[in-house]
Design an enzyme around this catalytic site. Structure first.
Site, PDB file in Angstrom:
ATOM      1  CG  HIS A  51     -51.105 -74.750 -22.573  1.00 28.74           C
ATOM      2  ND1 HIS A  51     -51.462 -73.738 -21.716  1.00 28.74           N
ATOM      3  CD2 HIS A  51     -52.092 -74.809 -23.500  1.00 28.74           C
ATOM      4  CE1 HIS A  51     -52.615 -73.220 -22.090  1.00 28.74           C
ATOM      5  NE2 HIS A  51     -53.022 -73.854 -23.178  1.00 28.74           N
ATOM      6  CB  CYS A  84     -52.963 -70.524 -24.396  1.00 26.32           C
ATOM      7  SG  CYS A  84     -54.430 -71.286 -25.109  1.00 26.32           S
ATOM      8  CD  GLU A 140     -49.028 -73.810 -19.126  1.00 28.58           C
ATOM      9  OE1 GLU A 140     -48.233 -73.684 -20.074  1.00 28.58           O
ATOM     10  OE2 GLU A 140     -50.245 -73.556 -19.219  1.00 28.58           O
TER      11      GLU A 140
END
Lengths: 237, 783
Positions: free
Chosen positions: A202, A86, A204
């Protein structure tokens, strides 16, 4: 495998990455303050999402002058892994480790959603735990995620197979499911050598079964598996 | 420093009355100077001292076994057990958002976050409760766009997920939108950080951003004391810097954890004035502060401007004297100002010096304690508008049949259902929450739109996440139409709905923060609404054992009617409620999960006629019949508690696979929403014949609201155990409605003799529901 997560003032996904690398995957992980210059002991450096320095000038524009960036460049040049997620992707393009730029989303709004992506190649450490052309779902959360580059750059990216993730619909990239207007539906690219990856989605945020999807975990697991392998040279070109 | 007699205009410009001015003079034994008058003006405002609402707020229950900090501190704190403490609070930013929607809403987010981390808590979630006029109005669209962008900008950048909220659209809010923001935080410090200044001689640190002239728009500056330049340079609304706030969060938490901070207070309304006065008063001490040390962003400011500035992202700390340098180093590492600007003194006064002289000196008690109080009388009988509205009954509606109802043209129940789903108040809010980062921090268990309340995982930094982590659920609720029609019942309904929403995700309701948005209390109708609503809130909080730990009061909210006459907004006591989830694997969302799961209605059965179920104040009545009237549903506390307990128990035991409360639009809309969310239809068989001689109307059956109702779906394999449990716990107050269909099957609601009252495809339902807001916004572009 030693992970370092860069913390700029304004980073806000640093702890989220640590949740995955340190807490879920149980890998040694430390936060790297933006003024640090010695990150030699790290195997993977992650530049997390957020709004480094507020992004008031341009996303990632100020972060490039941080002391840690010199160390990140050396880390990349040495062939070690660099992952920009990002805002981290935006920074990687600002500092020239990746080509192109991220500009305002087509609809001019910030978009937080879960989107399907096609894995464009699965022969790199980042993606080796995915199957070829696998469609995965990852969260996105950005206001400036529209990938933009000139035609020559895009051609090189395509020719060198540097595009790792594309926004898609049922496996086929399409305008309708491209959330931000990215050229060539690009969601994530790597450098020619394949050791530097920048992506708007993302991974994660999709690594913990309690929170729903886990399609992002394989990316980190792929890296762990690569720890024992030699650093890739060339990216299939 | 001595003041001179202030003119009527000067007094009025500070929002004070002549009587209040006389009282100030009496307390000081002299006239206040300009700066002091300004300090009294803000400290004696409703916002700071609750002079109209305090007698009413006193009736709220504020104690409970889990309450660690009640009203009076920056935020309430409850004990979640397992060493986890939750700080939470709601606050309004209505007026700034009406003037400048983007910054007004953004700084609303910033302000409530500071209340949370000032306590030593890391902010973990934001919710918001918004009210706008009709989206058909271009001005409303501008406000709506601005507010959503402002919340999105600040919340996303600061890295706190916006996980839930509610929005209503009604002409009652034209020109006066409501922007209420609730924040939750998890304590990271061993002790809760309090705001009372302690330790005579201890240094007072000013930290964070610089001070400028922003945020002083309400006061007039027609004074010789002010330069022409300062008047021209003064922006009306504060400007927020979420990046700076993010750094302030990290620096403050680090500073608090160091143990070098003995007290902290954020600077909100009336920044330096309010923070010094409150810290001094709570500590029973005084504070001396030197304005010359305050870092400024503008030149030539006078004490009045320093004292009333509402520049954002600033805090005041009282520090251990020998550890000041350590604290300054922490803040500077994060690129923030930190300077010693004063110290704690024994004399209980706020003493402000400027350019070597005392610029203001006021006893803290005069500013913070013994502040004015207005006891008002309730009118002898409810106001005319309410009594007239109560005369309405469903008999006034056109006759209806199983086939539909004649309103202008004949409308089938399918038509009515789709019209209601197209109402922006009911329709999907995806256009809004897609602009909020709702997943940052990696703890969002249920996404916006998927459940009746937000659920956030709780875990300590560095611990591996486990399936058994606890969670916190949060919701904000208020049906303002109910409160308008019947403030007492409407307020009770807001608490009941909040508790029901928490129960629908499996959370035990714990405590409340409330935001009272009302019109002028100086008008008889306004006071009646406020007093009756507070009575209802207090009673309901007792009944649900959910004490109030703090909140906010916003009065004088007025909108202009068609003839440009000021009208009060709908009285809107927004209830923010938090609940505990012992294990985040034992939760559920609102959408159907699997084909053939059995669908049950908990709460009052559809064939029952009761004051607890009503078309009065319903969305159906407003949208289809263009009528706001009747008695809203009466809350039956005993029924609500039983139904909610059964729902929570069913979720905990794994019987219930989805749960959704029946709110605006009644059971039919709740069914449609569960279908949309689960992307599956449902086959519903009602126990009622199509041609009923009964007094029960079909619109009452399908769209009436209330009844403590929750729709749940249960796996067929669990049906026996579940129904046995229902019979024991709920007696007659439940019924089986039907079963869940296959993916994308239609929603069908049939009478007992198989007459299709409603039969709609998922596509029709989803299309109008999911695009209702976007369509209204984009229609402007083509104009």
């Amino acid at each position: 495998m030693k992970f370092g997560i860069v913390v700029f003032p304004g980073s806000n996904c640093d702890r989220d990455v640590a949740l995955v690398t340190r807490d879920i995957l149980q890998q040694p992980t430390r936060m790297v303050w933006h003024e640090e210059t010695d990150i030699a002991e790290l195997d993977v450096i992650v530049i997390p999402g957020g709004f480094s320095y507020g992004d008031y000038l341009r996303c990632g524009a100020i972060a490039q002058f941080s002391p840690v960036i010199t160390a990140v460049r050396q880390h990349a040049t040495a062939g070690k892994f660099v992952l920009g997620i990002c805002n981290g992707f935006q920074i990687l393009t600002e500092i020239g480790l990746l080509p192109g730029a991220l500009i305002r989303n087509r609809n001019l709004h910030f978009i937080c959603d879960r989107v399907p992506l096609r894995v464009e190649r699965s022969d790199l450490p980042w993606t080796q735990n995915y199957s070829p052309a696998q469609v995965i779902t990852l969260p996105i959360a950005h206001g400036e995620g529209c990938y933009h580059a000139d035609q020559d750059t895009l051609k090189q990216l395509e020719d060198n197979r540097q595009i790792l993730f594309r926004y898609c619909d049922d496996g086929e990239p399409s305008e309708a499911t491209n959330p931000n207007g990215s050229m060539h539906h690009i969601a994530g690219i790597c450098n020619k050598q394949g050791n530097v990856l920048g992506m708007m989605p993302h991974p994660e945020r999709a690594a913990d079964p309690v929170l729903g999807g886990t399609d992002g975990l394989a990316l980190f697991q792929g890296l762990l598996a690569a720890a024992t392998l030699p650093v890739p040279t060339g990216a299939g070109c | 420093m001595l003041g001179t007699f202030a003119s009527h205009e000067e007094i009025a410009n500070e929002g004070l009355t002549a009587a209040e001015y006389a009282e100030i003079v009496r307390r000081l034994g002299r006239h206040p100077n300009r700066a002091e008058l300004g300090m009294f003006g803000v400290m004696w405002s409703e916002h700071c001292c609750y002079k109209n609402s305090r007698p009413l707020l006193k009736q709220f229950p504020t104690q409970g076994k889990r309450v660690l900090v009640g009203p009076g501190e920056n935020a309430g704190v409850v004990d979640l057990g397992m060493g986890l403490k939750l700080a939470f609070k709601i606050e309004s930013h209505n007026h700034p958002s009406a003037v400048e929607p983007f910054q007004g809403a953004a700084t609303g987010v910033g302000g409530i976050l500071r209340d949370i981390f000032t306590m030593g808590a890391r902010p973990i979630a934001l919710l918001n409760s918004l009210r706008f006029g009709a989206l058909e109005d271009p001005k409303t669209r501008r406000l709506f766009n601005g507010v959503i962008s402002g919340i999105s900008h600040y919340g996303n950048c600061v890295g706190v997920p916006t996980v839930g909220g509610e929005v209503y659209f009604d002409p009652a809010y034209s020109g006066n939108p409501l922007v209420n923001v609730m924040a939750l935080g998890l304590l990271e410090t061993p002790e809760i950080v309090k705001s009372g200044a302690v330790g005579i001689g201890n240094p007072v640190l000013y930290v964070g951003s610089t001070t400028g002239r922003d945020g002083m728009g309400g006061a007039s500056f027609a004074s010789a004391e002010l330069s022409q330049e300062s008047v021209e340079d003064r922006p009306a609304v504060q400007v927020g810097d979420p990046f700076l706030e993010k750094s302030l969060i990290e620096a403050c938490l680090e500073a608090f954890k160091s143990g070098a901070v003995v007290a902290a207070q954020d600077m909100g309304a009336a920044g330096i004035t309010c923070s010094t006065a409150e810290m001094a008063a709570k500590g029973g001490v005084g504070i001396a502060l030197d304005l010359d040390r305050i870092p400024v962003r503008e030149q030539g400011m006078v004490p009045y401007e320093y004292l009333l500035s509402e520049s954002q992202e600033r805090m005041l700390l009282v520090a251990q004297p020998d550890r000041v340098q350590e604290l300054i180093a922490i803040f500077e590492r994060w690129g923030l100002h930190a300077i010693v600007a004063g110290n704690v003194i024994s004399e209980p006064v706020v003493r402000i010096s400027f350019q070597g002289e005392v610029a203001a000196e006021v006893p803290t008690s005069a500013l913070v304690e013994d502040t004015p109080l207005y006891q008002r009388e309730l009118p002898g009988e409810p106001p005319t508008y309410a009594r007239q509205a109560w005369e309405w009954t469903a008999d006034r509606l056109p006759v209806c049949t199983a086939g539909g109802i004649e309103v202008q043209a004949n409308q089938t129940w399918n038509d009515v259902l789709l019209l209601l789903l197209d109402s922006p108040t009911i329709a999907s809010k995806r256009w809004i929450y897609r602009q909020y980062d709702h997943q940052v921090q990696n703890n969002t268990v249920l996404l916006p739109g998927d459940a009746d309340a937000a659920v956030i995982r709780l875990r300590y930094e560095g611990d591996a996440p486990t399936a058994g982590n606890p969670g916190v659920a949060a919701t904000v609720d208020c049906n303002p139409r109910y409160v308008y029609l019947h403030p007492y019942e409407g307020a009770k309904a807001a608490i009941a709905e909040a508790a029901r929403n928490l129960s629908c995700v499996g959370a035990e309701p714990l405590a409340v923060t409330d935001n009272l948005n009302f019109g002028s209390p100086e008008k008889s109708v306004g006071y009646w609404q406020l007093a009756e609503a507070c009575r209802g809130l207090a009673e309901a909080c007792r009944e649900f054992d959910t004490p109030v730990t703090g909140g906010n009061v916003s009065l004088y909210n007025e909108t202009l009617d068609v003839s440009s006459q000021p009208q009060p907004i709908y009285p809107t006591p927004v209830v923010g409620m938090v609940g505990l989830i012992p294990n985040i694997t034992q939760i559920c969302g609102q959408g159907w999960r699997s084909e053939k799961d059995a669908i049950y209605l908990l709460g009052l059965r559809l064939d029952i006629s009761s004051p607890s179920v009503s078309l009065g104040g319903s969305e159906y009545l407003a949208i289809i019949h263009n009528t706001v009237a009747g008695q809203p549903p009466v809350v039956d506390f005993e029924l609500e508690r039983r139904v909610q307990a059964v729902c929570r128990e069913g979720i905990r035991r794994g019987w219930i696979r989805s749960a959704h409360d029946c709110a605006e639009g009644g059971v039919a809309i709740a069914l449609a929403e569960a279908c949309i969310s689960g992307q599956r239809g449902a086959m519903i068989h009602l126990d009622l014949p199509a041609k009923s001689n009964d007094a029960l109307r079909w619109d009452q059956v399908l769209f009436a609201e209330g009844g403590g109702r929750i729709l749940v779906s249960v796996s067929p394999t669990q049906q026996t155990a579940w129904e046995a449990h229902l019979s024991t716990s709920l007696g007659n107050d439940w019924q089986k409605l039907g079963e869940v269909g296959t993916v994308n099957s239609p929603l069908e609601i049939l009478s007992v003799d198989n007459f299709p009252l409603i039969s709609v495809t998922m596509k029709d339902v989803s299309d109008c529901w999911s695009t209702a807001i976007e369509r209204r916004l984009s229609s402007q572009d083509s104009l």
